[in-house]
Design an enzyme around this catalytic site. Sequence first.
Site, PDB file in Angstrom:
ATOM      1  N   CYS A  55     -41.047  12.775 -62.279  1.00 46.23           N
ATOM      2  CA  CYS A  55     -41.698  12.767 -61.453  1.00 46.23           C
ATOM      3  C   CYS A  55     -43.407  12.319 -62.524  1.00 46.23           C
ATOM      4  O   CYS A  55     -44.028  11.530 -61.059  1.00 46.23           O
ATOM      5  CB  CYS A  55     -41.806  14.027 -61.365  1.00 46.23           C
ATOM      6  SG  CYS A  55     -40.410  14.603 -60.268  1.00 46.23           S
TER       7      CYS A  55
HETATM    8  C1  UDX Z   1     -42.252  18.116 -63.153  1.00 47.96           C
HETATM    9  C2  UDX Z   1     -42.780  19.418 -62.751  1.00 47.96           C
HETATM   10  O1  UDX Z   1     -43.154  21.013 -63.530  1.00 47.96           O
HETATM   11  C3  UDX Z   1     -42.452  19.523 -61.618  1.00 47.96           C
HETATM   12  O2  UDX Z   1     -42.686  21.229 -61.079  1.00 47.96           O
HETATM   13  C4  UDX Z   1     -41.781  18.399 -60.439  1.00 47.96           C
HETATM   14  O3  UDX Z   1     -41.250  19.375 -59.347  1.00 47.96           O
HETATM   15  C5  UDX Z   1     -40.793  17.829 -60.897  1.00 47.96           C
HETATM   16  O4  UDX Z   1     -41.936  17.427 -62.557  1.00 47.96           O
HETATM   17  P1  UDX Z   1     -39.991  17.877 -64.795  1.00 47.96           P
HETATM   18  O5  UDX Z   1     -40.009  16.751 -64.776  1.00 47.96           O
HETATM   19  O6  UDX Z   1     -38.432  18.727 -64.404  1.00 47.96           O
HETATM   20  O7  UDX Z   1     -40.991  18.931 -63.547  1.00 47.96           O
HETATM   21  O8  UDX Z   1     -40.579  18.811 -66.008  1.00 47.96           O
HETATM   22  P2  UDX Z   1     -41.733  19.061 -67.107  1.00 47.96           P
HETATM   23  O9  UDX Z   1     -40.973  20.812 -67.499  1.00 47.96           O
HETATM   24  O10 UDX Z   1     -42.806  19.231 -65.663  1.00 47.96           O
HETATM   25  O11 UDX Z   1     -42.415  18.602 -67.974  1.00 47.96           O
HETATM   26  C6  UDX Z   1     -42.596  16.895 -67.894  1.00 47.96           C
HETATM   27  C7  UDX Z   1     -43.111  16.478 -68.881  1.00 47.96           C
HETATM   28  O12 UDX Z   1     -43.970  16.714 -69.471  1.00 47.96           O
HETATM   29  C8  UDX Z   1     -41.726  16.599 -70.130  1.00 47.96           C
HETATM   30  O13 UDX Z   1     -41.685  15.095 -70.669  1.00 47.96           O
HETATM   31  C9  UDX Z   1     -42.727  17.931 -71.201  1.00 47.96           C
HETATM   32  O14 UDX Z   1     -42.156  17.633 -72.275  1.00 47.96           O
HETATM   33  C10 UDX Z   1     -43.712  17.288 -71.225  1.00 47.96           C
HETATM   34  N1  UDX Z   1     -45.408  18.450 -71.676  1.00 47.96           N
HETATM   35  C11 UDX Z   1     -44.787  19.417 -70.665  1.00 47.96           C
HETATM   36  C12 UDX Z   1     -46.230  17.746 -72.854  1.00 47.96           C
HETATM   37  O15 UDX Z   1     -46.134  17.345 -72.736  1.00 47.96           O
HETATM   38  N2  UDX Z   1     -46.188  19.320 -72.718  1.00 47.96           N
HETATM   39  C13 UDX Z   1     -46.574  20.422 -72.046  1.00 47.96           C
HETATM   40  O16 UDX Z   1     -47.727  21.232 -72.678  1.00 47.96           O
HETATM   41  C14 UDX Z   1     -45.741  19.808 -70.880  1.00 47.96           C
END
Ligand code: UDX
Length: 423
Positions: A264
């Site tokens: 996303c």
């Molecule tokens: C995301 C949104 O959170 C969700 O609401 C939307 O509908 C789809 O996209 P998702 O892609 O499943 O969900 O993952 P998410 O848990 O949000 O993490 C996204 C990325 O950010 C991951 O690579 C994660 O490792 C990274 N991340 C997350 C960080 O690097 N630091 C953080 O503090 C949190």
Amino acid sequence: MKLAMIGSGYVGLCTGIGFAAKGHDVTCVDTDAPKVSMINRGEVPFYEKGLQENLRKFLRKKTFRAKVGMRDVPAVDAVFVCVGTPADKKGRIDLSYVAAAAQETGNYLASIPSYCVVVVKSTVVPGTTESVVVPALEKHSGKKIGQFGVCSSPEFLKEGKALDDFMHPNYVVIGESDKKSGNVLKKLYAGFRAPVIRTNIRTAEMIKYAANAFLATKISFINEIGNMCRQRGIDAYTVADAIGNDKRIGRLFLDAGCGFGGSCFTKDLSALISSADAYDPRLLEEVLQLNIRQRKRIVDMLKGKMQLKNKRIAVLGLSFKPDTDDIRDAAAVDVIQYLRDEGAQVVAYDPKAMENTRKVHPDITYADSAREALAGADACLILTEWDEFKKLGEKDFASMKNRIIVEGRRVLSGVAGSEGICW
Ligand code: UDX
């Protein structure tokens, strides 16, 4: 209520099974016949915690099934458009699946006498439902909007937590073409304990992008702070823990590291940026650029310590985050490419994502365990914070040739020779 989901991918299947768990009758529709058979056998085509058990439960109860096409779906109260909106080569949104789903739904609306609401769950840039979906529905149904309803109701499901997010949403957005269509969704979401925001369709579409853009910005922000922390010998996590106490800031999404990945954030930010026409959204452009630089940065850190040519580099963690086999836009995919460009020999390990990574990087070595990847390695990079990596200790790293460990995710505690990208 009787519901149909067009698109049996991640969003369609999670949403469909979620509504089945709420007591509704759900048909998931897809063009891919083998996928439909697989779902009807009780097999989920991707890994998502808890989904398979629930799929089997509602298949048995006969309140859930999958079908190829909408043709023989009996009259439903709402059709949810849950197809993918990938990015084209320039990062713009590709609406071909949405257009095809709108056409199919239009034909379906023509075939049923009852009132039905079409709900766009696919993430589409503001204005798309009105300019692409509604005209196709009217054209192919021979009906006018009002004779059928139209809503936008974006999803906020996180991979690995999708069912839980579905059952306990932070908020529900209902973008409605008129009160009648919004009321159908209001009734559907009545059993959820969450604030409901009722608004017009294009505002609902923007809310989804604003949410993802903010979360991505928060991550790039803490990575920028983290990069500066590291230069000064400061632990970015202590900084994040402190500022996270401020309610205006909040601690979530302040884990510094090798950046965001997944299906996303990059895709949606690129789509929003390229749909901005005359406006130049420089903040969001920099959020994306910083994320790309973070992946290069971890390889540059290694290059600062050693020549990479012909060196054995263990890469632990391939999925874009833990508890999924999804490698879409995963840092590891790019990092492995950068390592290979430097002539390094990559030995990778991941508990779930090796099969998917093999399709992109067939020529690297895959190990059966973290220990096996580490044996004889000249250096190690950790790119996903899987729980099993958190348990790795001195003994596991003892077989490395050189003790050079760079963490792209904060995983290890007290392992000698390890350092973090931002701490
Ligand atoms: C995301 C949104 O959170 C969700 O609401 C939307 O509908 C789809 O996209 P998702 O892609 O499943 O969900 O993952 P998410 O848990 O949000 O993490 C996204 C990325 O950010 C991951 O690579 C994660 O490792 C990274 N991340 C997350 C960080 O690097 N630091 C953080 O503090 C949190």
